[in-house]
Design an enzyme around this catalytic site. Sequence first.
Site, PDB file in Angstrom:
ATOM      1  CD  GLU A 170     -17.178   2.854  -7.326  1.00 38.34           C
ATOM      2  OE1 GLU A 170     -17.912   2.672  -6.342  1.00 38.34           O
ATOM      3  OE2 GLU A 170     -17.378   2.305  -8.430  1.00 38.34           O
ATOM      4  CG  ASN A 211     -11.757   2.220 -11.146  1.00 34.37           C
ATOM      5  OD1 ASN A 211     -11.628   2.557 -12.320  1.00 34.37           O
ATOM      6  ND2 ASN A 211     -12.708   1.373 -10.739  1.00 34.37           N
ATOM      7  CG  HIS A 247     -20.433   1.854 -15.068  1.00 32.34           C
ATOM      8  ND1 HIS A 247     -20.395   0.573 -15.566  1.00 32.34           N
ATOM      9  CD2 HIS A 247     -19.567   1.871 -14.026  1.00 32.34           C
ATOM     10  CE1 HIS A 247     -19.552  -0.161 -14.854  1.00 32.34           C
ATOM     11  NE2 HIS A 247     -19.028   0.607 -13.921  1.00 32.34           N
ATOM     12  CD  GLU A 275     -15.667  -0.467 -12.741  1.00 28.26           C
ATOM     13  OE1 GLU A 275     -16.894  -0.311 -12.583  1.00 28.26           O
ATOM     14  OE2 GLU A 275     -14.865  -0.499 -11.793  1.00 28.26           O
ATOM     15  CG  ASP A 277     -21.754  -1.014 -18.211  1.00 28.90           C
ATOM     16  OD1 ASP A 277     -21.892   0.191 -17.929  1.00 28.90           O
ATOM     17  OD2 ASP A 277     -21.795  -1.923 -17.353  1.00 28.90           O
TER      18      ASP A 277
END
Length: 366
Positions: A170, A211, A247, A275, A277
């Site tokens: 990030e 990432n 996300h 990641e 979701d």
Amino acid sequence: MMLTPALLAFAACLPFLANALPQAASSASTALPTSTAVVPGLNDLARSAGKLYFGSATDNPELNDTTYTSILENYAMFGQITPGNSMKWYATEPEPGVFTFTAGNVIADLAKSNGMVLRGHNCVWYEELPDWVTANNYNATELAAIVANHTGTLVGYYAGQMYAWDVINEPLNDNGTMREDVFYDTLGDSYISIALKAARAADPNVKLYINDYNIEYVGTKSTAMQNLIKQLQADDVPIDGVGLESHFIVGEVPTTIVENMQAFAALGLEFAITELDIRMELPATADLYEQQKTDYYTVVSACMQVEQCVGITVWDWTDKYSWIPSTFPGYGDACPWDSNNMLAHQNYERKPAFDGIAIALQGQSI
Ligand code: G3I
């Protein structure tokens, strides 16, 4: 006896009572749809389709839940794991130069004993730092050595066990500028090359990733990430992959995921959904669950359409251990399995989202 809705719902969970109840009783507990797919397992499907893995994040406290581990350790279902927390800086170098790998090793050993791909997460991130990294006003020379030592020690310790490391986590703001954290403020963007070079020196075979989130669709931040990658390549800094965190929110999955993936592929590196979701505003409804199925399908099928997308990791597979409710109050149910683990549900129930993933992995249309 008066059958209140709560009593009916409770009774309907008990197999021996469920059949004896009047028809209306069961509807109180069956409002939300569940999976109907009959498939061997998501990892099996992903591998049959030529991907390296379908996997999940996991965290050490969850491993005390034997229902949870019985599903996580099914290789047909999950062929990859990422430690959700136990390899972060606070967990691995809590004091300067003092490294602890005990918690991380639990996850690494679980991967090894189940033949799973392991993704390391992460070396350099502005969050979850122990106080000493930020509190000591290190100068550039000192902090460069600290970044190189942390990254090199971590990556070196797990050399041979990891498929990939999120070396840099990030680094960008949503407007595409570099995030101003202790690393950038002290070292400028050189901290990125310092960490990547240290990682490569520590393990010449592991895939080195950057990432981030909000780089999954065409836009300013994704363009900035592509420019960062191009600069690293021009400077001969080792970089092998990009992690697209993913996300998302139900009903708001971006429409340019494939186009965006193709732009990363054109840079000559691989990438992964790291990641995934897809959260919804609670309370959940049948419509939201159906939309979530479509949304999971959309994301997974994007990965299927671009060869350089090597695999998909969900940021835990059951709502029980999702990070969402504590970070986004009022939101939840973001994972492909629900959080039921009681009475008749001695298992986590697969949601329609599971079917969306399975359909995409089989290359079918929803
Ligand atoms: O370890 C303490 C525990 O001792 C204490 O009892 C408990 C009380 O809340 O907190 C525990 O620490 C929590 C830790 O997770 C372990 O559960 C922290 O408060 C909590 O902030 C931390 O959240 C994690 C978050 O990253 C921050 O590190 C989430 O579990 C984890 O899912 C999340 O993952 C991040 C990725 O690393 C990067 N991308 C975004 C993603 C979601 O935020």
